[in-house]
Design a protein around this motif. Structure first.
Motif, PDB file in Angstrom:
ATOM      1  N   GLU A  95       0.753  -1.088   0.026  1.00  0.00           N
ATOM      2  CA  GLU A  95      -0.090   0.016   0.012  1.00  0.00           C
ATOM      3  C   GLU A  95       0.727   1.230  -0.181  1.00  0.00           C
ATOM      4  N   ILE A  98       2.231   1.741  -3.476  1.00  0.00           N
ATOM      5  CA  ILE A  98       1.277   2.297  -4.321  1.00  0.00           C
ATOM      6  C   ILE A  98       1.085   3.725  -4.233  1.00  0.00           C
ATOM      7  N   ASP A 102       1.540   6.290  -6.853  1.00  0.00           N
ATOM      8  CA  ASP A 102       0.362   7.319  -7.212  1.00  0.00           C
ATOM      9  C   ASP A 102       0.902   8.886  -7.113  1.00  0.00           C
ATOM     10  N   LEU A 133      -4.430   5.075  -9.188  1.00  0.00           N
ATOM     11  CA  LEU A 133      -4.506   3.810  -9.833  1.00  0.00           C
ATOM     12  C   LEU A 133      -5.937   3.284  -9.732  1.00  0.00           C
ATOM     13  N   ARG A 138      -4.415  -1.471  -9.803  1.00  0.00           N
ATOM     14  CA  ARG A 138      -3.888  -1.631  -8.383  1.00  0.00           C
ATOM     15  C   ARG A 138      -3.591  -3.219  -8.268  1.00  0.00           C
ATOM     16  N   PHE A 141      -0.425  -3.708 -10.223  1.00  0.00           N
ATOM     17  CA  PHE A 141       0.773  -3.449  -9.393  1.00  0.00           C
ATOM     18  C   PHE A 141       0.996  -4.404  -8.134  1.00  0.00           C
ATOM     19  N   THR A 142      -0.081  -4.700  -7.566  1.00  0.00           N
ATOM     20  CA  THR A 142       0.023  -5.441  -6.434  1.00  0.00           C
ATOM     21  C   THR A 142       0.680  -6.876  -6.687  1.00  0.00           C
ATOM     22  N   TYR A 145       4.487  -6.705  -7.638  1.00  0.00           N
ATOM     23  CA  TYR A 145       5.133  -6.413  -6.640  1.00  0.00           C
ATOM     24  C   TYR A 145       5.540  -7.675  -5.782  1.00  0.00           C
TER      25      TYR A 145
END
Length: 273
Positions: A95, A98, A102, A133, A138, A141-142, A145
């Protein structure tokens, strides 16, 4: 006076249901309020976790990372309270990543899109491209990651095996994640020699597997069009998905080419999980 409902008087079945309705963080906070609630969580973890897991984004990939960190195998039916604490920690780190992304990247993507009208109408409901995102972005990305964080933890033979388990779509995204301009997981800044080593490995394997699947040289997705000049991150954006799929399925250079079966390179997981 009637006895009030305290943690010791509420039936365990009710407590289990309450735990199952909470987020991971709130469940851990609740368990920390009394020995009895912690005991209920500990003794009923398989049942409770089936409900808790729905609130953990990319939970399957988080569990793989947890296993790579020494936790229970990712296919285990349950986790321990210690594992829940570690899942909360890694979720917070994603988080935070992110939030940085962002702030540094997402708001500037529009400056690379010319024109933007059709993009906005098609992918964002007629509204301007968000400055953060989207839920599906998201997720991408997650997932990427977590996958790259795992690779940082593995030795070379284990990494090679992990590469072979990744879809071509995911390999592209992991390759882009290598260029994330911030530490990943517990990686110390600046980017380490391990990250540079992984860049070479993923690049080599990506070129190899692309040729093996399509019989053609690897196509670099970033920079294929004006709308994809996105500071090294192209495969993540919603509006890039149609073009990205054309590249992964090798329809970019030859639209008449019969596409390879999606499940071999693309349709294995959704971006809404």
């Amino acid at each position: 006076m009637p006895e009030s409902n305290t943690p010791n008087t509420i039936p365990a079945e009710v407590v289990i249901k309450i735990f199952g309705e909470l987020s991971l963080q709130d469940a851990l906070h609740l368990a920390a309020t009394s020995c009895r609630l912690r005991q209920v969580l500990d003794e009923n973890m398989p049942t409770i976790y089936k409900r808790l897991r729905r609130n953990i984004q990319c939970e399957g990939y988080a569990r793989v990372l947890l296993a790579d960190q020494g936790g229970l195998p990712s296919d285990s039916s349950s986790v321990t309270i210690r594992d829940l604490l570690r899942l909360r920690r890694i979720s917070r780190m994603v988080e935070k990543a992110i939030n940085v992304f962002d702030h540094d990247i997402t708001p500037h993507i529009r400056t690379f899109e010319v024109p933007t009208t059709n993009i906005d109408d098609t992918f964002y409901g007629g509204k301007p491209r968000p400055l953060h995102l989207t839920p599906t972005e998201r997720h991408r990305f997650t997932r990427s990651y977590y996958q790259f964080w795992s690779l940082l933890l593995l030795n070379r033979p284990s990494r090679q095996q992990r590469y072979r388990s990744l879809l071509l779509k995911h390999l592209y995204m992991v390759y882009e994640m290598i260029d994330l301009d911030q530490p990943i997981g517990d990686e110390p800044p600046p980017p380490t020699e391990k990250r540079r080593e992984l860049r070479g490995e993923v690049d080599t394997y990506l070129c190899h597997i692309y040729y093996k699947i399509h019989g053609k040289d690897y196509i670099d997705f970033s920079g294929q069009s004006i709308s994809m000049r996105t500071q090294g991150h192209a495969a993540i954006w919603d509006h890039c998905q149609p073009d990205f799929k054309q590249v992964v399925c090798y329809q970019w250079r030859d639209p008449q080419k019969k596409p390879i079966k999606d499940e071999k390179v693309w349709e294995h997981t959704t971006d809404e999980e």
